[in-house]
Design an enzyme around this catalytic site. Structure first.
Site, short mmCIF file in Angstrom:
data_model
loop_
_atom_site.label_atom_id
_atom_site.label_comp_id
_atom_site.label_asym_id
_atom_site.label_seq_id
_atom_site.Cartn_x
_atom_site.Cartn_y
_atom_site.Cartn_z
CG HIS A 241 4.17 -8.49 -0.61
ND1 HIS A 241 4.31 -7.45 -1.50
CD2 HIS A 241 5.33 -9.18 -0.66
CE1 HIS A 241 5.51 -7.52 -2.06
NE2 HIS A 241 6.15 -8.56 -1.56
NE ARG A 261 8.10 -2.64 -3.17
CZ ARG A 261 8.10 -3.27 -2.00
NH1 ARG A 261 8.62 -2.69 -0.94
NH2 ARG A 261 7.59 -4.48 -1.89
#
Ligand code: FAD
Length: 605
Positions: A241, A261
């Protein structure tokens, strides 16, 4: 041998989303069902899931549908996914989410009162049904409540150490007859006789030093399946990740959800550059914004603008961060900056990302509403797992099923965020139904568990107590984690993987000589001694498959073969264990996608 015995139709190993959904389905199909789990009920790894459940419900975008979700999933997996799994997943996920709501899950809502859906990398439309950034907690709470309400037997804090098969032991002789394990608290042995076992044991991340995964992720299910004669697929693909915490050292690896995000956060290097614009691959160029203005407009007008590059699939973003740090443009603690503070107001951040706010405040003394976070890649998810039939989740051994992170095929070379929670629900249910059906077909023709197999499993479990002055499990675990981190991490080369395999051979000798002190009553050193062979076996599979695949694709990046190769796009790697215990890797052609599905990629280009 002092042994507690039970008899069921279906035994589900694992009480995460996949295990609980499988148990509910098996019970509802009429099977006498039990769930066994290492931790307390409600504490499985799924509880940590943050961002949401991907399902094309079209609540925000009417143009979303299963075909678009299918296409996004296949493209995210760089077309190595089993097409049938990706199809079933996309088609059935919306029903599984609605069903969860019927069972009491309280999702965040749109102003119109529909289930809210948020943006995540690689998904064309906002698609993740969520509960703030605590979606896994709500999913588990709901499934757990239903499991208890239905009266399904739960054996918690109980570890399965071996699958039992016809013919007595670990082998290919015949079907499943049950499972053997021990109570973690007392150390006493327990055996379940059952013609169907569903593995739902989650992932393998604890074989790496820096990981977002919980202590349970020691690859038990992958290893148990392999030892029983099943095969694993796609093991070279491990997802790093892009955003784990990098500071302070004690929390390194803990996840920073992609929702940061999705909700407007951007990535910057030490010079303040929004560097993701420099890393847009050709494969995704058409659908990615070219300028910061266009990327920023997308948050309010998605129809007329393209997605920000921060929302490219995880493998792309993780590699980009890795490159920035390597080029000397990293943050003070070896990551990059993730900034939502300068882009959203404090109330919005606290409301949308409450867990992230507290996580940084408490663990790093950083106020994410006022300053950027420092983040870097962390080992997060394994795409590889037990090779299963896409419709029934049946493994190669009759009576063995696998669902959730322990199963392979669904996500190809890279999983899209949100596609795991939906995978658990879709394939957990399918595995439970098929396991119950298998058991009912065998009723009256059941094979007894062989006494010698039980005695052998007991002897193997107690062996670390019998050795004096052997290897310390914690020291061996440390060396394995360091090896996988340094040599089979986010960027790989032939020489490094070969070095890793040499070290794995040495670790095998040490694992065979593990010794523990004290008693069987809650003894963490003993628990680790029993987990380590699993970690080592899955590490060997990852390293061997990573060595074999001479290309870069999704969660497998070879510095010595940096491009994707069209020939490798047609091949899956299958890991098997030969009778002498050696792991072998063989190439297998990808299943051929039917024409009408292949057309989706042209239609939605
Ligand atoms: P788990 O939930 O891990 O359950 C495994 C179970 O198996 C546990 O009950 C464990 O005790 C049991 N077990 C293991 N070995 C044994 C054994 N030998 N004997 C008995 N029991 C055993 N995915 C998304 O789709 N959306 C997200 O927003 C998201 N956020 C995430 C955030 C974090 C921090 C992390 C780490 C992952 C996230 N993921 C997300 C991924 C997702 O959470 C996992 O892939 C998923 O929860 C795995 O579920 P599972 O049911 O397969 O296994």
């Amino acid at each position: 041998m002092d042994l507690e015995r039970h008899d069921y139709d279906v035994v589900v190993v694992g009480a995460g989303g996949a295990g609980l959904r499988a148990a509910i389905a098996a019970h509802e199909a009429g099977a006498r069902t039990a769930v066994v789990c290492k931790s307390l009920l409600g504490k499985a790894h799924t509880v940590m899931a943050e961002g949401g459940i991907a399902a094309a419900m079209a609540n925000l975008y009417p143009e979303d549908n299963w075909r678009v979700h299918f296409r996004d999933t296949m493209r995210g997996g760089k077309m190595l996914n089993h097409w049938r799994m990706a199809q079933l997943h996309a088609q059935e996920a919306p029903d599984r989410v609605r069903e969860l709501e019927d069972w009491g899950a309280l999702f965040d809502r749109t102003p119109e009162g529909l289930i809210s859906q948020r943006d995540f990398g690689g998904h064309r439309y906002a698609r993740l049904a969520h509960v703030g950034d605590r979606t896994g907690l709500e999913l588990i709470r709901t499934l757990q409540q239903r499991t208890v309400a239905l009266g399904i037997d739960v054996y918690m804090e109980c570890t399965v150490t071996r699958l039992l098969t016809e013919g007595g032991g670990a082998g290919r002789e015949g079907g499943i007859t049950g499972a053997f394990g021990y109570w973690r608290e007392s150390g006493r042995f327990v055996a379940w006789q059952a013609p169907s076992v569903v593995l739902a044991t989650g992932g393998i991340g604890k074989a790496w030093k820096v990981t977002s995964n919980s202590w349970e992720y020691t690859g038990d299910g992958h290893s148990l399946a392999l030892q029983a004669g099943a095969s694993l697929v796609n093991m070279e693909f491990v997802q790093f990740h892009p955003t784990g915490m990098v500071w302070p050292p004690s929390v390194k690896g803990i996840l920073v959800t992609e929702s940061v995000r999705g909700d407007g956060g951007i990535l910057k290097n030490s010079s303040g550059n929004r560097f993701m614009f420099d890393y847009i691959p050709d494969f995704f160029r058409k659908e990615t914004a070219e300028t910061e203005d266009e990327a920023d407009r997308w948050y309010t007008d998605k129809k007329n603008n393209r997605r920000p590059p921060e929302l490219l699939p995880r493998d792309e973003v993780a590699r980009a961060i890795n490159s920035e740090v390597k080029a000397g443009r990293g943050s003070p603690h070896g990551g990059v900056f993730l900034d939502i503070a300068s882009r959203r107001d404090a109330d919005y951040i606290r409301k949308r990302l409450p867990s992230m706010y507290h996580q940084f405040k408490e663990l790093a003394d950083v106020d994410i509403t006022a300053e950027p976070m420092e983040v870097g890649p962390t080992c997060h998810y394994v795409m590889g797992g037990v090779e299963v039939d896409p419709d029934t989740e049946a493994a190669r051994i009759p009576g063995l099923f696998a669902a959730g992170e322990v199963a392979g095929g669904m996500h190809g070379s890279n999983r899209l965020g949100g596609n795991s929670l939906s995978d658990l629900l879709v394939f957990g249910r399918r595995a439970g139904v098929a396991a119950a059906e298998h058991a009912s077909k065998l009723s009256g023709a059941r094979v007894e568990v062989a006494e010698e197999a039980l005695a052998d499993a007991g002897r193997a479990a107690l062996a670390p107590f019998e050795r004096d002055g052997g290897e310390n499990p914690y020291a061996v675990q440390h060396d394995l984690q360091q090896t996988m981190n340094d040599l089979v991490g986010i960027i790989r080369t032939r020489s490094e993987i070969e070095q890793a395999l040499e070290r794995i051979e040495q670790l095998k000798v040490r694992v065979a000589n593990l010794s523990v002190e004290g008693h069987r009553q809650y003894n963490p050193g003993w628990h680790l001694a029993l987990d380590l062979p699993h970690m080592l076996l899955v590490s060997e599979c990852v390293a061997k498959a990573a060595l074999e695949r001479e290309e870069s694709r999704g969660g497998h990046t070879r510095d010595d073969f940096p491009a994707a190769d069209a020939e490798w796009a047609k091949i899956n790697l299958i890991c098997e264990r030969s009778p002498d215990g050696a792991v072998t890797v063989r190439r297998q052609p990808l299943p051929v996608m039917p024409h009408d599905l292949a057309e989706v990629f042209e239609e939605l280009a």
